[in-house]
Enzyme design. Structure first.
Site, short mmCIF file in Angstrom:
data_model
loop_
_atom_site.label_atom_id
_atom_site.label_comp_id
_atom_site.label_asym_id
_atom_site.label_seq_id
_atom_site.Cartn_x
_atom_site.Cartn_y
_atom_site.Cartn_z
N HIS A 152 37.62 -14.25 -0.66
CA HIS A 152 38.72 -13.81 -1.51
C HIS A 152 40.01 -13.74 -0.70
O HIS A 152 40.03 -13.29 0.45
CB HIS A 152 38.41 -12.43 -2.09
N LYS A 222 21.36 -16.47 24.02
CA LYS A 222 21.03 -17.33 25.16
C LYS A 222 20.86 -18.75 24.67
O LYS A 222 20.77 -18.99 23.46
CB LYS A 222 19.77 -16.85 25.88
#
Length: 224
Positions: A152, A222
């Site tokens: 929005h 990672k």
């Protein structure tokens, strides 16, 4: 006999796993029977060989492209009113109580969604596709995953937010990805190939190939 038949069917469908020897034939027979009923239901309702659960709602069927062995489980709603085709690749599976929403408001015609082959999502998945969603091949997703491909506008304090309209960048998810339960994808999210997304993550922005993603907002934990 039934075990060999189902194993052969799985192999022809591209499923690369052996049926667990501990599974009784009664369960295999039940599974085969349910799939047969689902296939008949899909042929009658969609005029296509699609495995369809009970109480599935499909709007604008002509705008959907179904690959082979697509499964749409029970109580799922599909809104295919979109400017582009809704595409389900071979062996795609959508869990029960899921919803694909292409056009959320009459002020904007939605873009739609593409899901690549061998990708599957669990129950209660929400595909908010007004801004477009592209999901690659071999993506496995848990339950309660949600995609929100629009935002929005809110920059003008003198106008109600609900009257400022929306903007969309779309969502792109690569190939060979494991998505944990309750992951949320926000508009503009892009995830590369060979990634794992931890349960409950809120994904926004761009992520490269070969990484584990998690957190709110999500970040790289990672590399793989």
């Amino acid at each position: 006999m039934i075990r060999k038949f189902i194993q052969s069917y799985l192999e022809k469908s591209g499923k690369r796993y052996e049926i667990d020897s501990r599974i009784p034939e009664s369960l295999l027979l039940r599974t085969f029977y349910i799939r047969l009923i689902m296939m008949v239901r899909g042929i009658l309702y969609l005029r296509k060989k699609v495995f369809l659960g009970t109480s599935v709602t499909v709007l604008n069927k002509r705008n959907i492209v179904f690959g082979k062995n697509v499964t749409i489980n029970s109580y799922t709603e599909i809104d295919a009113y979109a400017s582009e085709k809704i595409v389900f690749g071979d062996n795609v599976k959508i869990g029960s109580y899921s919803k694909l929403l292409s056009t959320s408001h009459l002020a904007k015609y939605g873009k739609g969604m593409v899901i690549g082959p061998n990708s599957a999502f669990g129950d209660f998945t929400h595909f908010g596709a007004p801004g477009g969603i592209t999901i690659g091949r071999d993506v496995i997703g848990g339950s309660y995953i949600s995609f929100h491909s629009e935002n929005h506008n809110f920059s003008d304090p003198g106008i109600l937010i609900r009257e400022q309209g929306v903007n969309s960048k779309g969502i792109q998810v690569g190939n060979n990805i494991w998505i944990g339960a309750k992951v949320t994808f926000l508009d503009g999210a892009t995830v590369g190939d060979n990634c794992v997304i931890a349960a409950g993550a809120v994904v926004r922005g761009e992520f490269p190939d070969n990484c584990i993603i998690g957190g709110v907002p999500a970040k790289i934990i990672k590399t793989i």
